[in-house]
Design an enzyme around this catalytic site. Structure first.
Site, mmCIF file in Angstrom:
data_model
loop_
_atom_site.group_PDB
_atom_site.id
_atom_site.type_symbol
_atom_site.label_atom_id
_atom_site.label_comp_id
_atom_site.label_asym_id
_atom_site.label_seq_id
_atom_site.Cartn_x
_atom_site.Cartn_y
_atom_site.Cartn_z
ATOM 1 N N THR A 1 5.274 -22.692 -9.225
ATOM 2 C CA THR A 1 6.715 -22.451 -9.121
ATOM 3 C C THR A 1 7.358 -23.679 -9.726
ATOM 4 O OG1 THR A 1 6.517 -21.179 -7.054
ATOM 5 C CG2 THR A 1 8.595 -22.360 -7.382
ATOM 6 N N THR B 1 6.951 -25.998 -3.604
ATOM 7 C CA THR B 1 6.037 -25.108 -4.308
ATOM 8 C C THR B 1 4.790 -24.954 -3.421
ATOM 9 O OG1 THR B 1 4.978 -26.959 -5.459
ATOM 10 C CG2 THR B 1 6.821 -25.899 -6.580
ATOM 11 N N GLY B 2 4.000 -23.933 -3.683
ATOM 12 C CA GLY B 2 2.805 -23.724 -2.868
ATOM 13 C C GLY B 2 2.904 -22.431 -2.082
ATOM 14 N N ARG C 1 6.208 -8.119 -2.878
ATOM 15 C CA ARG C 1 6.045 -9.341 -2.072
ATOM 16 C C ARG C 1 7.060 -10.394 -2.544
ATOM 17 N NH1 ARG C 1 5.055 -14.998 -3.304
ATOM 18 N NH2 ARG C 1 4.005 -15.941 -1.527
ATOM 19 N N VAL C 2 7.781 -10.950 -1.593
ATOM 20 C CA VAL C 2 8.736 -12.012 -1.910
ATOM 21 C C VAL C 2 8.299 -13.272 -1.166
ATOM 22 C CG1 VAL C 2 11.135 -12.785 -1.662
ATOM 23 C CG2 VAL C 2 10.642 -10.405 -2.274
ATOM 24 N N GLY C 3 8.241 -14.381 -1.880
ATOM 25 C CA GLY C 3 7.833 -15.638 -1.258
ATOM 26 C C GLY C 3 9.031 -16.430 -0.775
ATOM 27 N N ASP C 4 8.862 -17.738 -0.731
ATOM 28 C CA ASP C 4 9.909 -18.621 -0.217
ATOM 29 C C ASP C 4 10.972 -18.975 -1.251
ATOM 30 O OD1 ASP C 4 7.858 -19.982 -1.619
ATOM 31 O OD2 ASP C 4 8.517 -21.897 -0.794
ATOM 32 N N GLY D 1 4.078 -19.829 -0.152
ATOM 33 C CA GLY D 1 5.429 -19.522 0.300
ATOM 34 C C GLY D 1 5.495 -19.007 1.715
HETATM 35 N N1 GLY Z 1 6.065 -20.762 -3.436
HETATM 36 C C1 GLY Z 1 6.026 -19.676 -4.308
HETATM 37 C C2 GLY Z 1 5.625 -18.423 -3.657
HETATM 38 O O1 GLY Z 1 4.920 -18.442 -2.658
HETATM 39 O O2 GLY Z 1 5.992 -17.368 -4.149
#
Ligand code: GLY
Length: 345
Positions: A198, A249-250, A226-229, A252
């Protein structure tokens, strides 16, 4: 930087000296930029952001101009055009922006076919009474505002996706019913850190105002939808003009469950340095990681999350749950990579 004789705490202290510019700056007054920080893939982004700020740009416009370089780069497999697709081979992008001086935010999630999700997020901030648009609605909104729809799947990303499909076997992100101690669930698609890649970028402009952006193609080969952070305010980024900004980043999911970026800014509000606040968030995630399938043999999180933070005084730092790493920073002295602190080897 890393010496095996160092205890974890010693390393954190040492890195605090290397990783911040506190000694060079007043600690009691606000700092006027230019200053920009980003994840390691943002070395060009922070340079661009500072260039924009020096020409008088608002911090939000500067960070968006910075990350646009990565969103349009076909060789960054974790962001924008060329990002790795979802499990069905479709690139789905997430992004959010926060404008410190006006306390306003905009975001898009699961956005298909638009190369610059961060720009769309800014239009959500400016031209709607909302914060987050998702999926078809986000794409329709982008097209309404003149964004061009295009195929974002490059040959490089498509070939990696085909390779993943061909080796999938029965492993995916669906989980059978399980308890906290279960480990062998057959879910473990082997992913390395790059699969959560990210870019986050925060900056302080010449007026001392702060803004932030995070933009990503999300977890590689994710379940569609799927939605991350990254597009979630408080999880993948947070900014308070009177305090500072943080982003991540990482993995989420860990930030979604711990509101990590909000936590870091609130810790800075209470007096933590950016580095102490980032380490605090790493420790919080560690404390809250209870599932055996997410831990290694040492009972530590087996995944990684990285945090990047700056405060109103111009101090900057980053920290990771696992292993040494670098982040990008730029100011009047140019752009460079600096070391980050970490909790576990
Ligand atoms: N940090 C990016 C994600 O998990 O989508």
């Amino acid at each position: 930087m890393i010496r095996s004789t160092h205890t974890r705490r010693e390393f954190i202290r040492n890195s605090a000296v290397a990783g911040t510019m506190a000694a060079l700056r007043p600690t009691t007054t606000s700092f006027a930029g230019p200053l920009a920080i980003a994840s390691k893939n943002g070395l060009g982004a922070v340079a661009r952001a500072v260039e924009e700020i020096n020409q008088g740009a608002d911090a939000l416009d500067a960070v968006i101009a910075g990350v646009n370089l990565v969103e349009e780069d076909p060789d960054d497999l974790t962001v924008g055009y060329g990002g790795l697709p979802n499990a069905e081979g479709v690139v789905e992008l997430d992004s959010a922006v926060i404008h410190g001086p006006t306390c306003r935010a905009g975001a898009v999630a699961s956005l298909q076919g638009i190369k610059y999700p961060s720009r769309v997020a800014k239009v959500v901030l400016e031209r709607t009474d909302h914060v987050l648009l998702v999926g078809d609605g986000a794409q329709q909104f982008a097209r309404t505002h003149g964004f061009t729809q295009e195929d974002l799947l490059t040959n490089q990303a498509r070939e990696l996706w085909v390779q993943w499909r061909e080796n999938l076997s029965n492993r995916d992100d669906y989980l059978p019913p399980h308890g906290p101690d279960d480990v062998d669930l057959g879910e473990a698609i082997m992913r390395n850190e790059e699969h959560w890649g990210t870019i986050h970028c925060s900056a302080i402009d010449l007026q001392g105002n702060i803004s932030s952006v995070t933009t990503t193609s999300g977890l590689a080969f994710k379940l569609p939808g799927r939605v991350g952070d990254s597009p979630i305010i408080g999880a993948g980024l947070y900014c308070d003009n009177e305090v500072g900004a943080a982003g991540s980043t990482g993995r989420g999911e860990a930030n979604l469950e711990n509101c990590s970026s909000f936590l870091i800014v609130e810790r800075m509000r209470m007096g933590d340095s950016p580095q102490d606040a980032c380490i605090y968030a790493c420790e919080r995630i560690t404390q809250n990681t209870h599932l055996a399938r997410l831990k290694n043999d040492e009972n530590e999180p087996a995944f990684n999350v990285s945090f990047y933070a700056l405060n109103k005084h111009g101090d900057v730092a980053g920290a990771r749950i696992r292993g040494a790493g670098q982040m990008a920073v730029a100011d009047q002295n140019g752009a460079r990579l600096i070391e980050m602190a970490y909790l576990f080897e």
